[in-house]
Design an enzyme around this catalytic site. Structure first.
Site, PDB file in Angstrom:
ATOM      1  N   TYR A  83      -9.364   9.647  -5.625  1.00  0.00           N
ATOM      2  CA  TYR A  83      -8.076   9.406  -6.278  1.00  0.00           C
ATOM      3  C   TYR A  83      -8.142   9.964  -7.700  1.00  0.00           C
ATOM      4  O   TYR A  83      -9.217   9.980  -8.301  1.00  0.00           O
ATOM      5  CB  TYR A  83      -7.732   7.917  -6.291  1.00  0.00           C
ATOM      6  CG  TYR A  83      -7.220   7.380  -4.956  1.00  0.00           C
ATOM      7  CD1 TYR A  83      -6.837   8.227  -3.930  1.00  0.00           C
ATOM      8  CD2 TYR A  83      -7.105   6.016  -4.735  1.00  0.00           C
ATOM      9  CE1 TYR A  83      -6.365   7.732  -2.719  1.00  0.00           C
ATOM     10  CE2 TYR A  83      -6.628   5.513  -3.523  1.00  0.00           C
ATOM     11  CZ  TYR A  83      -6.266   6.376  -2.523  1.00  0.00           C
ATOM     12  OH  TYR A  83      -5.794   5.886  -1.327  1.00  0.00           O
ATOM     13  N   ASP A  92       0.868  -1.177   0.000  1.00  0.00           N
ATOM     14  CA  ASP A  92       0.000   0.000   0.000  1.00  0.00           C
ATOM     15  C   ASP A  92       0.901   1.220   0.000  1.00  0.00           C
ATOM     16  O   ASP A  92       1.193   1.793   1.045  1.00  0.00           O
ATOM     17  CB  ASP A  92      -0.900  -0.040   1.232  1.00  0.00           C
ATOM     18  CG  ASP A  92      -1.735   1.229   1.362  1.00  0.00           C
ATOM     19  OD1 ASP A  92      -1.814   1.991   0.384  1.00  0.00           O
ATOM     20  OD2 ASP A  92      -2.298   1.455   2.450  1.00  0.00           O
TER      21      ASP A  92
END
Lengths: 318, 318
Positions: B248, B178
């Site tokens: 995002y 991540d």
């Protein structure tokens, strides 16, 4: 609450900012507190039609951008995702090759371009209320406006609801509604009388497909729309699919696909399953191969994230 | 070209703007000419860790937002999409229930929260380089930081590459990366030496899953990453999936899922097919049911739009 009341610039004020160059931020009452910002290379057109503010600018990241009342309608770089999915999901879901299709809205010609790929079509009608939009598109978006060049296309600059209400009963295989958001002129295109008129105008087993907002932003609107569609298309099916598109709020947009009960009953159409071949290029018009849609993408578009599936359970159905 | 050279404000300058209230626009060299703008209700924290600028603000539209070096890492309202998909796609793809998993990065605890759902796990390691991130998360994002409360979690505040290189060969069922974007400190997490170290650290038939940017914005990066992964995971599989997430860039983010060749050969893992049950709530820790992931969503996430499928053909494979 209007945007001005919310203390953020109105879309009209935002539209004015474009003329200054720099950056454009797309604010709107349907996505309060957020907006996509695009760097502006050059403003190509600013004016007002009989119905709305029309602005065209060249962006650094997405090529040419069309704004209506300050809201992004399409950009060169990503419009194909929306146009392909809005057209091919309903048409490829049909059990018989489509012969007669109506587009409501869609004055940029992008959906017409997608319809021009189907050799089976005999007639393609479009009812667009604002005659300025096709003119702007022909000038600044030739790759979408090419759809108007198909000899099967008949253009009606008129109110879409009136056009659908006056249509012969059961005369269309499919109606595709490429509308702006349900605030302002397009609001009536999300209401029951329009859906009842569309239900009447399509043949048994035919489909409608309407622009139906974002799962991340508008779940309540989608839920209410699905419930209304389930009443109108009783005995048929009501399903929801979505596509990704970076310049629409939240990066995606959905569509509601409803089918009319078949003659003599039987299981209604399941739009998740494509039955018609994905159409190819139209070489005569210079329309290239598909860039977003194929049969796998078709079926995957109906798979909703769990939060959305659970919220819409009971409203969608077949 | 840096952002300053491009004539737009640097992310650091943008970060300063947050303190003034009003709106925050997320600019970045990986998405030039565009940026999401969010209305700021209140700035909750601004500081600099040993590695990066850290800012937390309360937004009108998405709740609490974490910025690292001016880039949105997560928001209250949509983080579950990314965390669930990054964790459950690799773990549910495994042929045996996972027992030992490593997270690289992910200092907010969100991926740990997802791992805490698996009763089969015996050990959950996390290697996060910046000790400030877990502290910030515990203070401002309790629904993600809850992952640190699982007694199976062992936290290592250290360089992820060194941690993976030092790990016992074949000792993990899965490694989940991540990371932030491949500019600045996280750049090495997109390079071959790190992927070779991960390949060594997982067991035959095990998987890695790494944050892998947006199909709409970074197709070239994804293509190069896939080609590199195909070299490293020879005899295994290299596949790409994506999830939708409004905050995002472009409204989506993808992940590269690679599996190591099985012992004795045979067909490599096909990550598109889930084999482990979707995990449920963890009532002891107060972690609720999944909100994005289920098995249908798992498989659909691998269905790429035609432009992306065609661009990546030859780079992905199994």
């Amino acid at each position: 609450m209007s945007e001005a009341e919310a203390g953020v610039p109105s879309t009209a004020e935002q539209g004015m900012d474009v003329a200054k160059g720099g950056w454009y931020t797309e604010l709107g009452s349907m996505w309060p507190g957020q907006g996509l910002s695009l760097q502006v290379k050059e403003v190509l057109h600013k004016g007002r039609s009989k119905f709305q503010d029309v602005c065209v600018f060249e962006s650094d990241a997405y090529g040419t951008v069309l704004l209506l009342d300050g809201v992004i309608q399409c950009t060169d770089r990503d419009e194909f995702s929306y146009q392909e999915m809005l057209a091919h999901i309903p048409l490829c879901a049909l059990e018989e090759p489509p012969r007669r299709v109506l587009v409501v809205g869609g004055g940029d010609g992008g959906v017409l371009r997608e319809l021009a790929r189907y050799p089976s079509l005999r007639e393609i009608h479009i009812a667009e209320i604002d005659g300025a939009v096709p003119e702007i598109s022909k000038r600044f978006f030739p790759q979408m406006a090419v759809g108007f060049s198909d000899p099967r296309v008949k253009v009606h600059i008129t109110d879409g609801i009136k056009f659908v209400t006056d249509a012969e009963e059961g005369s269309y295989d499919a109606i595709i509604v490429d509308s702006s958001d349900p605030v302002g002129p397009a609001e009536v295109l999300f209401e029951e009388p329009f859906f009842r008129a569309m239900h009447r105008a399509i043949r048994p087993g035919g489909v409608i497909c309407t622009q139906a907002e974002s799962l991340w932003l508008h779940l309540d609107i989608i839920k209410a729309l699905a419930a209304m569609c389930s009443r109108v298309f009783e005995g048929g099916s009501v399903q929801y699919a979505y596509t990704t598109i970076p310049t629409y709020p939240s990066g995606q947009i959905g569509m509601m696909i409803c089918s009319k009960a078949k003659e003599g009953g039987g299981a209604p159409l399941d739009a998740r399953r494509p039955r018609q071949p994905a159409p190819g290029a139209n070489e005569a018009l210079g329309i290239p191969d598909l860039r977003y849609y194929d049969h796998e993408v078709h079926s995957a578009a109906f798979v909703l994230p769990r939060f959305a599936r659970e919220a819409l359970e009971g409203s969608l159905g077949r």
